[in-house]
Design an enzyme around this catalytic site. Structure first.
Site, PDB file in Angstrom:
ATOM      1  N   HIS A 260       0.822  -1.218   0.000  1.00  0.00           N
ATOM      2  CA  HIS A 260       0.000   0.000   0.000  1.00  0.00           C
ATOM      3  C   HIS A 260       0.857   1.269   0.000  1.00  0.00           C
ATOM      4  O   HIS A 260       0.440   2.293   0.528  1.00  0.00           O
ATOM      5  CB  HIS A 260      -0.943   0.044   1.209  1.00  0.00           C
ATOM      6  CG  HIS A 260      -1.751  -1.198   1.420  1.00  0.00           C
ATOM      7  ND1 HIS A 260      -3.039  -1.336   0.991  1.00  0.00           N
ATOM      8  CD2 HIS A 260      -1.449  -2.382   2.006  1.00  0.00           C
ATOM      9  CE1 HIS A 260      -3.507  -2.528   1.325  1.00  0.00           C
ATOM     10  NE2 HIS A 260      -2.565  -3.199   1.933  1.00  0.00           N
TER      11      HIS A 260
ATOM     12  N   SER B 130      14.781  19.531 -19.127  1.00  0.00           N
ATOM     13  CA  SER B 130      13.592  20.312 -19.421  1.00  0.00           C
ATOM     14  C   SER B 130      13.990  21.476 -20.298  1.00  0.00           C
ATOM     15  O   SER B 130      15.095  21.994 -20.198  1.00  0.00           O
ATOM     16  CB  SER B 130      12.994  20.817 -18.111  1.00  0.00           C
ATOM     17  OG  SER B 130      12.214  21.963 -18.328  1.00  0.00           O
TER      18      SER B 130
ATOM     19  N   LYS C 163      16.181  20.070 -13.951  1.00  0.00           N
ATOM     20  CA  LYS C 163      15.451  18.812 -14.073  1.00  0.00           C
ATOM     21  C   LYS C 163      16.250  17.690 -14.734  1.00  0.00           C
ATOM     22  O   LYS C 163      17.012  17.913 -15.661  1.00  0.00           O
ATOM     23  CB  LYS C 163      14.177  19.025 -14.915  1.00  0.00           C
ATOM     24  CG  LYS C 163      13.127  19.875 -14.275  1.00  0.00           C
ATOM     25  CD  LYS C 163      12.431  19.216 -13.100  1.00  0.00           C
ATOM     26  CE  LYS C 163      11.646  17.997 -13.506  1.00  0.00           C
ATOM     27  NZ  LYS C 163      10.505  18.290 -14.351  1.00  0.00           N
TER      28      LYS C 163
ATOM     29  N   GLU D 119       9.151   6.325 -17.923  1.00  0.00           N
ATOM     30  CA  GLU D 119       7.841   6.941 -18.162  1.00  0.00           C
ATOM     31  C   GLU D 119       7.239   6.445 -19.478  1.00  0.00           C
ATOM     32  O   GLU D 119       6.049   6.140 -19.565  1.00  0.00           O
ATOM     33  CB  GLU D 119       7.952   8.465 -18.189  1.00  0.00           C
ATOM     34  CG  GLU D 119       8.200   9.080 -16.813  1.00  0.00           C
ATOM     35  CD  GLU D 119       8.332  10.600 -16.899  1.00  0.00           C
ATOM     36  OE1 GLU D 119       7.418  11.300 -16.481  1.00  0.00           O
ATOM     37  OE2 GLU D 119       9.377  11.072 -17.411  1.00  0.00           O
TER      38      GLU D 119
END
Lengths: 468, 468, 468, 468
Positions: B166, B287, B293, B300
């Protein structure tokens, strides 16, 4: 939800009066699973009995504890089967309901049963016991349907129908050949379920919450008691793996796809446009308004239920996508689709078998359709090739013959020899053997072809596989 | 993707200027498949060569014909690989394009090649040859990823991380144990592809349009030449079966689901909230606007591409649902999704393997996270049980200890003995062994558990399977 | 597809030799999007021009900068349309490729264009401009198909066919009525696209990476230049929202579902079992082996492509499920399915319209099928009810009449009065008006019914909606 | 199914004791729908009452008949609500069950109720009445969730958190801004349901089986009584259209996608890795084995149930694909998924609203995370641009600063001015305003940006929309 809706919902969703729903607790209702996972009760008890045996063997609990646990679980089982068990939503799920009742019956020994395990590995075990049972049953049902199909095929080796591609008449085939195609699809379905069974039949119990347990458990012993082939080698994987459910569902989708294709054909075949078959009255209904109607309800529903099974597959795949290890509550959502898929294919296979066994076939209508539609045109082309014309040329010549026949509104076999010879000098009297339906079928003699002998051999081979 | 595949891919993905598209013909564009099925060219030629050998052996064509056909097809293959072949949309598909060119080169003998077959069984053969190749490659790629994963695991047996359920800290585990869970998933993926291969590797050729052919063909001979294990026993089934594509896609969906779960973890682990790992720069991008970044692009995209593969599965299942026998044009739509699934899993496996092999791990951050979060609470409960307390009671006692610790803002191992004894008199000095991370892990010794020795044995077992 | 779209499509579908792919860089290939998102180039430039105008108006860049940027971007656009633009995979995506080329052409001013924006809001803007264009075109195409359908219906108001339920003959209807049903479905499709357009046509630009920008931008000004109705009110939502793509895809799925239902009917209608219509040769193909075949390729492909569009919907929904805010790289996967859905519905609508406009109808075959099948049985029941019998009883009486007719192998209208009167004394001579096909149709006079006048009114109403 | 399974199935599937299931009739069970469509009972009665009123007005039935029918139906309704109605599977569906009972109560007049209609248009009417009710409720629930969200946002305008892209820290944002993004998604959901309602709220009744009826019915009168906006203009379409169910489901999928994204964040935010929020105990459960656990069950289930709703969408789309007109039995499968989607979104919206309203937020943890991670790097770049450096250059300079900071293990605001000046001479003392979190947020002032005033305006705008 307004009042009207709520009233209805109460009616539809009503649980057993034995089920004590606390008045205002939405969350409890949202998160509890007992209203659907109680279906696993028998398997849960089976797993617990094996777990208890092992705990005693490993001296984690005493022989006295084991005796009490066995006695208690047997009583719980009886209460459940007799529908006297009081399921409580406050006890969340099937596991806690049973454990709680066990402790009511046998006292403190009941609390020891959960030693060395967690609900995470327990529910995975329950689901695998359940699904192994379902798969065994599915395989039996597939075989029964194959048997019935082969019997029907046996009676229709000499029944001629037009083989279709693009819903256009292509070439004459034996109806037995057509039926045998479905037998072959079912054969692959059977194999897939058999292979999936191997991946179902592995014991997760012992993985505990996710990491295993510090108790000196003996997982192989439990596996043996529960007839699992082996134990899962990684505890994180054991509690989080749902591949076996998805694989089962994917196999069920393919099975339904096959039955759906067959249903599409039954619907067309029993329509006034084909009149190949009549589906027994018991699988059809009438119309509330049109007295002449006889609707093929069962095949229509089979076709419709395919979407249902495919939808559940999407559900399960979406469910598991991108979940981090190990167990997450999302997984509770794996049960309802699985149960529904299992019920759907079980009911469908059952009813489909009976429907096929009671099918009335009209061979004369099939043959009439084969005559219409120039189904022996390929045979004419092949005839020309055998006389020495390259295939592509022969194809062109026959296209012209067919065009002429359409204009004349007659069949190829209606032509006189001299008419045919206008299209090619290679055509001789023996051409009419090729233009005959039976002759056309008979000429296709190799393995897998529609020739009467080929199909006889194919049916025999299928029957042998089935008897294994 | 092996070399053969790669060559074909290059060809397919490029609308060659040599491709003569007729100006206004929308329908031709809509119905022609050559722009994507030319990817099957190499396999089409392979199948045609075997078919021609058989035609000659069966005396359906002459030895001279065969010689010419072989010569011609070899030339066509060279032209295709050299990207000099002029694909024409007027020739509809890969089959007619090649046959047409063959006939240009060798004359009338080229027209004889199509004797005793149809595009219906031809394309089914091409797809099976193609997919067999893809599956072999997929299995190799899965093995390579397993190898790399096992190597990483070997280096991190003693690396401690918090096992999560969880997304909450549950119990301490070995990082190797976590990695091994993915190894197990991949093992099942491999088995599924191996089993699917058996159903791919069956020869449909000889089914002709749908009914077989009247030529005296020898299908077993063709099967042997093309290394198919057997021949399909029903010609209707042979031209209409697409189970093997759906099964491949379903297996690919499960594979992507596993890689997607792993990616989800890599994305979290490389975020500043975890800092467990650093993904090598080459798998990340920056980025355009935020100079600080470093985005985990590859995981992804893997996560994202799972939807793509699942979507294709839905496509194929929908495609086949309720199609009457035998071949319908709908089936032409089976190719693009299959090619895309094959490319997606091939690229993904390739890049994922490299990414894992270049992963930087920060064991100290993992361990720090395990300390925080009371990951040894279960061990304290188990300790109490071993001292004689029933499990459910022990669970309650420890819950109180944890609540107290949260209030005190300290870890369980920070308590003094007398503090702990306030919760139960059964607690003695040896309790601290159980509250230690290493001790906790070490105590889980059985098969599949996270104990250091258990995980060593599990890794060894996996390596043995891999070497087979 | 309008001209702008077509230009871009040409560009995208061709891996130009000018495209410099670095040899060994798998990752670059895996993560770069330029090979598909270059299709957005024209829209990217359109958005950049508006952004630059605003930057100048707000004095963030100088008038000289703006002049250069406009000049440069116009040149870039020309290069792209002329297919002379050198796309580079090293520049990742359409945005960087264009910006990079712009800077090559105009120098340092080009670097200022990206001020106050990010690729996150830029790509969202491009996609909205693109999809707005697609939706406008789709709406036009739907209208064209409606027009053609209404024209066909106009010619067939008096053409009688059997209305079917469960593929069984139910009641006689007008063919125009049947065609009008599709018109109604298309009407809903059109409305859905129109409503979706409102949610597409909102400006995300200005959201920058996710939080907005510290530059004094004027978003309403940009919205006005780009003809957006409003600006998105939350920057996090602006960069992460993909609702508009999913909504478009869901609408496309419904549209394809309608065309797929129609295609199913065209396939059956043009089969020898129905012979209601003939599809123009240009939408069919022959068989490579069966010279007599004429296959309805186009409707079969339309039916097949429905799975494709549904699959993409699953892809997009899966993609977005459980993504945390704001932009994640997964979203790059939104483009290929969207482009494919757009192309599929555009091509399908185009070709479907032409196919319908060239359909040959055989009214006599339709009418013959209506006679067979007791399609006026309901009318007989209604006749009895009007004479005073309760409906459920009348239904029972007619069921007996039909059973008798089946045994006698005759139609209801073939009976003599005295035969019918054996079933009920209420039957008088005027019963034969009800048993007549035309009379049956004519008797259904209310809004939406198949009565000739009702359908005339319905067609008129549809034509009025269309002219708006 | 073996005995064990059967026992369990009996338990799980058990119908009400009032439900008289005939022992051996599998087919009846397979084809009957009453066990799920009885949920439509109230709506069925509502529709029947309106139909009866119209029949009387049109003099098709007498005033006496109408009186009896009204009396009888009211009694049936009472019996149903009081759960005393004896549903019978032999009466197939909700319609026949009610009509049969009505006739028991009032005699022959009951048989007249079905005049001029069919179950085909009746069930379509029931479903539309049901779904209109569901949609109205859904819209209310969405508004309630928006209200709660806006209230939470009001309290957290000044709460600073790191805005993330790619799960990496991007730029500082206001927590209210983040919450508002969900408000915007819900706004679109609401609009979509409102628009779908228009297409639900059209009367199909009067279409009868498929062609309309020969009785002189007044459909507009019925529409008025039932509050439908208009009547369906084509009877074939009226009985076969299921667009409205699919559209509802697609909208529900988008809604669940939004709640699933939010749930993903809540799960992460309440994990020890973030500790941004605490979910109230009542929405969490503990572990049966790990006493320290507090699991975010509700958001996990919301995330999981997204797959469920998406699966149903695939089910319905697959169901309708390629069905010929008009009604087919497949359509009976439309009900269970629709009911389940309606229940799922209703329960989820309800519980989600409460969960959000009871959320505990830890602003200090959010702010701490924003400081870490160089979230003001973009601000530094913008600072440089404002001093005259082209954006792309500034981006490069800041990347170097960040790299240096990482090596130094310090934040950007920790640097001394002279350290920063080493990277660019343009940097002056005022740079520190840009490196401050609050300053960074404040600087983003335009519509939709995260600036405190911008977000205040956005919240106000949302509240105004809500009050409408």
């Amino acid at each position: 939800m307004n009042k009207k809706q709520k009233n209805m919902k109460k009616i539809t969703k009503k649980w057993s009066p034995r089920f004590s729903e606390p008045a205002n607790n939405k969350v409890q209702r949202y998160t509890a699973s007992v209203n659907f996972d109680k279906r696993l009760a028998i398997f849960d008890i089976e797993g617990s009995l094996a777990h208890a045996e092992m705990l005693k063997k490993q001296k984690i609990i005493s022989a006295a504890d084991l005796r009490l646990i066995k006695k208690g679980l047997n009583q719980v089982r009886k209460e459940i089967i007799a529908q006297k068990f009081k399921w409580s939503i406050e006890q969340e799920d099937v596991h806690l309901n049973i454990e709680n009742r066990l402790t009511q019956i046998i006292g403190i020994s009941g609390k020891k049963l959960h030693t060395g395990r967690s609900r995470n590995d327990q529910v995975a075990t329950d689901m695998r016991l359940y699904l192994r049972d379902v798969v065994d049953n599915t395989i039996d049902q597939i075989k029964s349907l194959q048997k019935v199909t082969l019997s029907l095929a046996d009676n229709h080796i000499m029944t001629i129908m037009p083989g279709l591609t693009h819903l256009q008449v292509a070439q004459p085939i034996s109806f037995a050949h057509h039926l045998h195609a479905y037998c072959e699809m079912l054969e692959r379905d059977k194999l897939r379920f058999q292979e999936a069974r191997k991946r179902i039949n592995v014991l997760p119990l012992g993985a505990a919450a996710l990491a295993g347990t510090s108790y000196p458990i003996d997982r192989k012993f439990v596996a043996k008691l529960l007839k699992f082939e082996s134990v899962m080698d990684n505890s994180l994987d054991a509690v989080s793996d749902r591949d076996f459910l998805i694989e089962f569902n994917a196999n069920a989708s393919l099975l339904m796809t096959h039955l759906s294709r067959w249903s599409e054909e039954l619907i067309m075949w029993s329509s006034p446009f084909f009149e190949y078959v009549e589906i027994s009255d018991s699988f059809c209904t009438g119309s509330s308004i049109m007295p002449q109607k006889k609707n093929p309800d069962v095949p229509e529903l089979v076709r419709g239920k395919t979407g249902r099974v495919n939808g559940h597959l999407v559900n399960l795949l979406t469910l598991m996508k991108a979940q981090p290890l190990a167990y997450n509550k999302d997984n509770q959502e794996d049960k309802e689709p699985t149960f529904d898929v299992a019920d759907t294919i079980s009911d469908t296979l059952d009813i489909f078998r009976e429907m096929v066994s009671k099918l009335t076939v009209f061979p004369e209508n099939m043959e009439a359709a084969a005559i219409k539609g120039y189904s022996t045109a390929t045979d004419l082309a092949d005839y020309l090739v055998k006389k020495g014309m390259p295939f592509r040329e022969a194809h062109g010549v026959v296209a012209k013959v067919v065009k002429f026949a359409i204009n004349q509104k007659c069949d190829l076999s209606d032509f006189k020899l001299k008419d045919l010879q206008k299209f090619s000098k290679l055509i001789l009297k023996d051409v009419f053997d090729s233009l005959d339906l039976k002759g056309s079928i008979e000429s296709r003699k190799h393995i897998g072809a529609t020739g009467f002998n080929s199909i006889k051999k194919a049916l025999k081979k299928s029957r042998i596989k089935l008897s294994k």
